[in-house]
Design a protein around this motif. Structure first.
Motif, PDB file in Angstrom:
ATOM      1  N   ILE A 141       0.816  -1.212   0.000  1.00  0.00           N
ATOM      2  CA  ILE A 141       0.000   0.000   0.000  1.00  0.00           C
ATOM      3  C   ILE A 141       0.854   1.268   0.000  1.00  0.00           C
ATOM      4  O   ILE A 141       0.500   2.254  -0.648  1.00  0.00           O
ATOM      5  CB  ILE A 141      -0.991   0.000   1.196  1.00  0.00           C
ATOM      6  N   LEU A 142       1.975   1.254   0.687  1.00  0.00           N
ATOM      7  CA  LEU A 142       2.836   2.428   0.732  1.00  0.00           C
ATOM      8  C   LEU A 142       3.386   2.750  -0.666  1.00  0.00           C
ATOM      9  O   LEU A 142       3.383   3.913  -1.090  1.00  0.00           O
ATOM     10  CB  LEU A 142       3.990   2.217   1.720  1.00  0.00           C
ATOM     11  N   PHE A 143       3.825   1.735  -1.393  1.00  0.00           N
ATOM     12  CA  PHE A 143       4.343   1.930  -2.745  1.00  0.00           C
ATOM     13  C   PHE A 143       3.276   2.525  -3.658  1.00  0.00           C
ATOM     14  O   PHE A 143       3.522   3.497  -4.363  1.00  0.00           O
ATOM     15  CB  PHE A 143       4.849   0.596  -3.324  1.00  0.00           C
ATOM     16  N   TRP A 144       2.082   1.930  -3.657  1.00  0.00           N
ATOM     17  CA  TRP A 144       1.008   2.404  -4.536  1.00  0.00           C
ATOM     18  C   TRP A 144       0.540   3.803  -4.136  1.00  0.00           C
ATOM     19  O   TRP A 144       0.223   4.621  -5.004  1.00  0.00           O
ATOM     20  CB  TRP A 144      -0.152   1.413  -4.560  1.00  0.00           C
ATOM     21  N   GLY A 145       0.492   4.064  -2.833  1.00  0.00           N
ATOM     22  CA  GLY A 145       0.126   5.396  -2.370  1.00  0.00           C
ATOM     23  C   GLY A 145       1.119   6.437  -2.840  1.00  0.00           C
ATOM     24  O   GLY A 145       0.738   7.514  -3.326  1.00  0.00           O
ATOM     25  N   LEU A 146       2.398   6.134  -2.727  1.00  0.00           N
ATOM     26  CA  LEU A 146       3.446   7.051  -3.177  1.00  0.00           C
ATOM     27  C   LEU A 146       3.376   7.258  -4.698  1.00  0.00           C
ATOM     28  O   LEU A 146       3.502   8.381  -5.181  1.00  0.00           O
ATOM     29  CB  LEU A 146       4.823   6.518  -2.779  1.00  0.00           C
ATOM     30  N   LEU A 147       3.152   6.186  -5.436  1.00  0.00           N
ATOM     31  CA  LEU A 147       3.022   6.283  -6.888  1.00  0.00           C
ATOM     32  C   LEU A 147       1.858   7.202  -7.271  1.00  0.00           C
ATOM     33  O   LEU A 147       2.000   8.057  -8.147  1.00  0.00           O
ATOM     34  CB  LEU A 147       2.821   4.895  -7.504  1.00  0.00           C
ATOM     35  N   GLU A 148       0.731   7.051  -6.605  1.00  0.00           N
ATOM     36  CA  GLU A 148      -0.426   7.895  -6.918  1.00  0.00           C
ATOM     37  C   GLU A 148      -0.181   9.354  -6.537  1.00  0.00           C
ATOM     38  O   GLU A 148      -0.641  10.262  -7.235  1.00  0.00           O
ATOM     39  CB  GLU A 148      -1.690   7.349  -6.242  1.00  0.00           C
ATOM     40  N   VAL A 149       0.549   9.595  -5.456  1.00  0.00           N
ATOM     41  CA  VAL A 149       0.894  10.980  -5.095  1.00  0.00           C
ATOM     42  C   VAL A 149       1.779  11.592  -6.177  1.00  0.00           C
ATOM     43  O   VAL A 149       1.591  12.754  -6.572  1.00  0.00           O
ATOM     44  CB  VAL A 149       1.581  11.033  -3.710  1.00  0.00           C
ATOM     45  N   ILE A 150       2.729  10.822  -6.686  1.00  0.00           N
ATOM     46  CA  ILE A 150       3.604  11.310  -7.764  1.00  0.00           C
ATOM     47  C   ILE A 150       2.779  11.620  -9.017  1.00  0.00           C
ATOM     48  O   ILE A 150       2.963  12.660  -9.657  1.00  0.00           O
ATOM     49  CB  ILE A 150       4.727  10.293  -8.058  1.00  0.00           C
ATOM     50  N   ILE A 151       1.847  10.726  -9.357  1.00  0.00           N
ATOM     51  CA  ILE A 151       0.983  10.967 -10.517  1.00  0.00           C
ATOM     52  C   ILE A 151       0.102  12.188 -10.275  1.00  0.00           C
ATOM     53  O   ILE A 151      -0.127  12.995 -11.184  1.00  0.00           O
ATOM     54  CB  ILE A 151       0.146   9.711 -10.841  1.00  0.00           C
ATOM     55  N   TRP A 152      -0.371  12.371  -9.049  1.00  0.00           N
ATOM     56  CA  TRP A 152      -1.194  13.523  -8.713  1.00  0.00           C
ATOM     57  C   TRP A 152      -0.404  14.817  -8.924  1.00  0.00           C
ATOM     58  O   TRP A 152      -0.883  15.767  -9.526  1.00  0.00           O
ATOM     59  CB  TRP A 152      -1.676  13.409  -7.276  1.00  0.00           C
ATOM     60  N   ILE A 153       0.821  14.834  -8.425  1.00  0.00           N
ATOM     61  CA  ILE A 153       1.686  16.015  -8.598  1.00  0.00           C
ATOM     62  C   ILE A 153       1.920  16.267 -10.096  1.00  0.00           C
ATOM     63  O   ILE A 153       1.848  17.404 -10.568  1.00  0.00           O
ATOM     64  CB  ILE A 153       3.012  15.844  -7.834  1.00  0.00           C
ATOM     65  N   HIS A 154       2.187  15.197 -10.844  1.00  0.00           N
ATOM     66  CA  HIS A 154       2.368  15.295 -12.299  1.00  0.00           C
ATOM     67  C   HIS A 154       1.143  15.937 -12.951  1.00  0.00           C
ATOM     68  O   HIS A 154       1.258  16.844 -13.782  1.00  0.00           O
ATOM     69  CB  HIS A 154       2.622  13.897 -12.866  1.00  0.00           C
ATOM     70  N   ASN A 155      -0.046  15.484 -12.570  1.00  0.00           N
ATOM     71  CA  ASN A 155      -1.280  16.011 -13.161  1.00  0.00           C
ATOM     72  C   ASN A 155      -1.501  17.485 -12.800  1.00  0.00           C
ATOM     73  O   ASN A 155      -1.943  18.266 -13.626  1.00  0.00           O
ATOM     74  CB  ASN A 155      -2.485  15.189 -12.723  1.00  0.00           C
ATOM     75  N   ILE A 156      -1.189  17.858 -11.563  1.00  0.00           N
ATOM     76  CA  ILE A 156      -1.364  19.248 -11.143  1.00  0.00           C
ATOM     77  C   ILE A 156      -0.379  20.156 -11.876  1.00  0.00           C
ATOM     78  O   ILE A 156      -0.755  21.212 -12.391  1.00  0.00           O
ATOM     79  CB  ILE A 156      -1.205  19.382  -9.614  1.00  0.00           C
TER      80      ILE A 156
END
Length: 160
Positions: A141-156
């Motif tokens: 879960i930590l890996f996937w959570g971090l990946l989604e945060v990175i994608i979120w930052i990318h999208n913003i």
């Protein structure tokens, strides 16, 4: 003593469970509910993607709650456009737009194959896959959570 209990339990399960079952249902969801929910999600996704393809992304419909309420892109923003790009063969552009397109593509392509395999093999493959993914996600879960945060930052940053 414990191993004897485990062996007798396994023998009991083979007597109680139907022959078509491959695993014991340890999921909090029944097979029938899983099929119903996944079919609803699948049909919704397919209808949305077909609508997006025919409107060529020129629709002003925003379905993202994050974008509607906070005016900030979420990790899922751009997946529809990326899926369209992927189906047109523009893999690099699709991945650059939103890497979550991989999950969209896997779901759209593999879901019908799993249903067909279930019908042919008469096994609860959907439930087995659900249990497997559930256990994998809990472990990572930590890996996937971090990946989604990175994608979120990318999208913003890219205003997707």
């Amino acid at each position: 003593m414990v191993s004897e209990f485990g062996q007798s339990l396994t023998g009991f399960q083979s007597l109680v469970l139907p022959k078509s079952r491959t695993t014991i249902n340890c999921s909090p969801i029944s097979t029938k509910k899983l099929h119903l929910l996944s079919a609803i999600v699948y049909l919704t996704v397919i209808v949305w993607v077909i609508f997006a393809i025919y409107s060529e992304g020129q629709t002003s419909i925003i379905v993202c709650p994050s974008k509607i309420v906070y005016h900030i892109s979420c990790p899922g923003c751009g997946v529809t456009r990326a899926t369209i790009l992927l189906f047109r063969g523009e893999v690099i552009s699709a991945l650059a737009l939103n890497p979550n397109v991989i999950f969209s593509f896997l779901f759209i392509t593999l879901y019908p194959l799993v249903l067909i395999a279930e019908l042919v093999l008469r096994k609860d493959l959907m439930l087995v896959i659900y249990d497997y993914l559930d256990s994998c996600l809990k472990k990572t879960i930590l890996f996937w959570g971090l990946l989604e945060v990175i994608i979120w930052i990318h999208n913003i940053l890219n205003d997707i």
